[in-house]
Design a protein around this motif. Sequence first.
Motif, PDB file in Angstrom:
ATOM      1  N   THR A  19       0.823  -1.209   0.000  1.00 56.96           N
ATOM      2  CA  THR A  19       0.000   0.000   0.000  1.00 56.96           C
ATOM      3  C   THR A  19       0.854   1.255   0.000  1.00 56.96           C
ATOM      4  O   THR A  19       0.542   2.233  -0.687  1.00 56.96           O
ATOM      5  N   SER A  20       1.937   1.250   0.762  1.00 57.26           N
ATOM      6  CA  SER A  20       2.818   2.422   0.775  1.00 57.26           C
ATOM      7  C   SER A  20       3.487   2.613  -0.582  1.00 57.26           C
ATOM      8  O   SER A  20       3.750   3.749  -0.993  1.00 57.26           O
ATOM      9  N   THR A  21       3.755   1.520  -1.295  1.00 63.47           N
ATOM     10  CA  THR A  21       4.296   1.639  -2.651  1.00 63.47           C
ATOM     11  C   THR A  21       3.302   2.367  -3.545  1.00 63.47           C
ATOM     12  O   THR A  21       3.667   3.279  -4.308  1.00 63.47           O
ATOM     13  N   GLY A  22       2.021   1.984  -3.440  1.00 68.31           N
ATOM     14  CA  GLY A  22       1.001   2.619  -4.252  1.00 68.31           C
ATOM     15  C   GLY A  22       0.761   4.065  -3.870  1.00 68.31           C
ATOM     16  O   GLY A  22       0.866   4.970  -4.713  1.00 68.31           O
ATOM     17  N   TYR A  23       0.472   4.314  -2.613  1.00 69.47           N
ATOM     18  CA  TYR A  23       0.190   5.678  -2.165  1.00 69.47           C
ATOM     19  C   TYR A  23       1.420   6.578  -2.292  1.00 69.47           C
ATOM     20  O   TYR A  23       1.307   7.745  -2.688  1.00 69.47           O
ATOM     21  N   GLY A  24       2.582   6.045  -1.923  1.00 66.21           N
ATOM     22  CA  GLY A  24       3.796   6.854  -1.959  1.00 66.21           C
ATOM     23  C   GLY A  24       4.165   7.276  -3.364  1.00 66.21           C
ATOM     24  O   GLY A  24       4.554   8.426  -3.604  1.00 66.21           O
ATOM     25  N   THR A  25       4.037   6.354  -4.325  1.00 66.22           N
ATOM     26  CA  THR A  25       4.379   6.681  -5.707  1.00 66.22           C
ATOM     27  C   THR A  25       3.449   7.744  -6.258  1.00 66.22           C
ATOM     28  O   THR A  25       3.889   8.695  -6.929  1.00 66.22           O
ATOM     29  N   VAL A  26       2.160   7.615  -5.983  1.00 66.94           N
ATOM     30  CA  VAL A  26       1.211   8.641  -6.428  1.00 66.94           C
ATOM     31  C   VAL A  26       1.548   9.986  -5.796  1.00 66.94           C
ATOM     32  O   VAL A  26       1.603  11.019  -6.478  1.00 66.94           O
ATOM     33  N   THR A  27       1.809   9.989  -4.502  1.00 68.35           N
ATOM     34  CA  THR A  27       2.077  11.242  -3.792  1.00 68.35           C
ATOM     35  C   THR A  27       3.341  11.919  -4.297  1.00 68.35           C
ATOM     36  O   THR A  27       3.358  13.130  -4.544  1.00 68.35           O
ATOM     37  N   PHE A  28       4.409  11.148  -4.487  1.00 66.82           N
ATOM     38  CA  PHE A  28       5.680  11.734  -4.903  1.00 66.82           C
ATOM     39  C   PHE A  28       5.680  12.197  -6.358  1.00 66.82           C
ATOM     40  O   PHE A  28       6.291  13.211  -6.697  1.00 66.82           O
ATOM     41  N   GLY A 103      -6.629  15.494  -2.965  1.00 67.83           N
ATOM     42  CA  GLY A 103      -7.317  15.704  -1.702  1.00 67.83           C
ATOM     43  C   GLY A 103      -7.991  14.439  -1.206  1.00 67.83           C
ATOM     44  O   GLY A 103      -7.912  14.094  -0.025  1.00 67.83           O
ATOM     45  N   LEU A 104      -8.654  13.716  -2.108  1.00 65.54           N
ATOM     46  CA  LEU A 104      -9.314  12.470  -1.729  1.00 65.54           C
ATOM     47  C   LEU A 104      -8.306  11.415  -1.285  1.00 65.54           C
ATOM     48  O   LEU A 104      -8.589  10.609  -0.387  1.00 65.54           O
ATOM     49  N   LEU A 105      -7.134  11.432  -1.907  1.00 66.14           N
ATOM     50  CA  LEU A 105      -6.095  10.484  -1.501  1.00 66.14           C
ATOM     51  C   LEU A 105      -5.690  10.708  -0.049  1.00 66.14           C
ATOM     52  O   LEU A 105      -5.311   9.769   0.652  1.00 66.14           O
ATOM     53  N   GLY A 106      -5.782  11.957   0.407  1.00 64.71           N
ATOM     54  CA  GLY A 106      -5.457  12.259   1.794  1.00 64.71           C
ATOM     55  C   GLY A 106      -6.347  11.519   2.777  1.00 64.71           C
ATOM     56  O   GLY A 106      -5.907  11.161   3.876  1.00 64.71           O
ATOM     57  N   ILE A 107      -7.609  11.256   2.383  1.00 63.20           N
ATOM     58  CA  ILE A 107      -8.541  10.545   3.271  1.00 63.20           C
ATOM     59  C   ILE A 107      -8.067   9.118   3.513  1.00 63.20           C
ATOM     60  O   ILE A 107      -7.925   8.670   4.655  1.00 63.20           O
ATOM     61  N   VAL A 108      -7.813   8.389   2.427  1.00 64.19           N
ATOM     62  CA  VAL A 108      -7.441   6.979   2.583  1.00 64.19           C
ATOM     63  C   VAL A 108      -6.012   6.829   3.098  1.00 64.19           C
ATOM     64  O   VAL A 108      -5.708   5.868   3.804  1.00 64.19           O
ATOM     65  N   SER A 109      -5.139   7.770   2.751  1.00 61.89           N
ATOM     66  CA  SER A 109      -3.768   7.710   3.267  1.00 61.89           C
ATOM     67  C   SER A 109      -3.759   7.846   4.783  1.00 61.89           C
ATOM     68  O   SER A 109      -3.055   7.116   5.487  1.00 61.89           O
ATOM     69  N   ALA A 110      -4.555   8.791   5.286  1.00 60.65           N
ATOM     70  CA  ALA A 110      -4.620   8.996   6.735  1.00 60.65           C
ATOM     71  C   ALA A 110      -5.130   7.747   7.434  1.00 60.65           C
ATOM     72  O   ALA A 110      -4.553   7.295   8.434  1.00 60.65           O
TER      73      ALA A 110
END
Length: 384
Positions: A19-28, A103-110
Motif C-alpha cells: 500500500t505504501s508503494t502505491g500511495y507513496g508513488t502517487v504522492t511523490f 485531496g481524496l487520496l489524503g482521506i485513505v492515506s490517513a
Amino acid sequence: MEDDRSRLLLALFAVVFLTSTGYGTVTFLTPVYAEELGASYVALGVMGSLGSAVYTVMTLVSGILLDRFERIRFYLVSLIVGVFIVSLFCITTSLSQVILLRGLLGIVSAAFWVASSTLTVDISPKETLSRSVGRFNQAWIVGFIVGPVVGGYIADTYGFHLLFAVLAILLVSSVVITLRVLVPNLRLRHQNKAEGFDLSLLKCLAYAYLTLLPFAVVLGIYMAIIPGHMSAQGISGSVIGMFLTMTNAVRGIGFFNAERSVRWGTTRSLMAAAAITCTAMVLMAFSESALSFFLPLVLYGTAAGIVTPVLLDYIANSAPQKALGTAMGVHEGVYGVGMSFGSIVGGYLADAYGPAVLYLLLAVIAAFMIPFSVKLDDDVVREE
C-alpha cells in the motif's frame, strides 16, 4: 501465540509495503504530473496543502474511530476505497481533477497510516514493541524506495495513466491479503465505546508532537514542492524518481538502525537530526543542477531516518493503551498540519521570492526541533 502474532505481523507488514508503494508513488510523482499539466509553484502548493489538510482531519477522525470500533474492518474498508481513488487518477486530464483526487487520496492515506501503526502496536508483544515499530517503518520505506524509481520509469516510458493503473492493481493485492489473513484472525475489540474524546490523556506526548511539527513542515515541501522544482529545472521524471528513491533508501538505512538511535537517546538523536536537516535545506537553496540536489537529499534522508522511527517509538511506548488509536491519529495529524502549512505557504514563497528563500527559511524552522526535543529526556511508561 507468539507464532500467531509473528504471522499476523508479517501479513500486516506485507500490506504496509504494497500500500505504501502505491500511495507513496502517487504522492511523490503527482507534482511531476501536475507540472506537465502546467501547474505553477502556487498550484503545487495548493495541491499539497489540500491533500495534507484532508489528511490532518482524517488522521484525528481515524484515531478516534480506531479506539471505539473494530479496527481491522475499518482498515479493510479504507484499503478498498483507496483502490477506487487511485483508479480514478487513470482518467484525469486536467490540473483541477488531479488536485481534487490528491485531496481524496489524503482521506485513505490517513486511515491507512493511523490504522497500520495502531495495529502494529496492538498485535506486537510489549517486550518486542520497539522491534515491531522498526519493522513497520522498514516495510513502508521499502515501498517508498521501490515506488518512485519504478514509477518514474513507467511514467516516462508509457505515461502517467498506465502508471496509475499499475498502482491500482498493486493496491488490490493489499485488499486480498487483508481479507484472507488479517480479517479472519483479528478481532481487536470495540474499545472505549462509551467514553468521550479526551486529549488530556495525551499530555505526556505534547513535546513529542511539538518536536515533530517543524520536521513535518519540511516534509511538506519535500513532497509537494521539491519534485516540481526539480522538474522545472529540466530534470526528467525518471531522474527525479531515482533521486526520491535514493533519498528514501538513505531514510531506510536509518530505519534499520532505529533501535540503535533509540538506545543512543531520544533527545540526542533528534538534536542531531535537526542539525542535519538545517544543513540539507541550506545546501538545497543553492542547488540548480541534478548533481547539486544529490547531497542535500542524502542529508535530508539521513535526518528523516532518525526522526521518524525515534518519535514513533517514543509515542508507541508512552501512549496510554486506552487512547492508543487517538495517540497515533494525533501523531499522523501533526504530520498533516505541518505538511499542509508548509505546502501552501511554501508554494507562495517559492513563486514570490524563489525556491532559495523558501529553503533557507526551512533551515530556520528545522532548528526549532532542538528546544522541544530537550523536553523528552524523562522516560514515560505507557499506562495499561
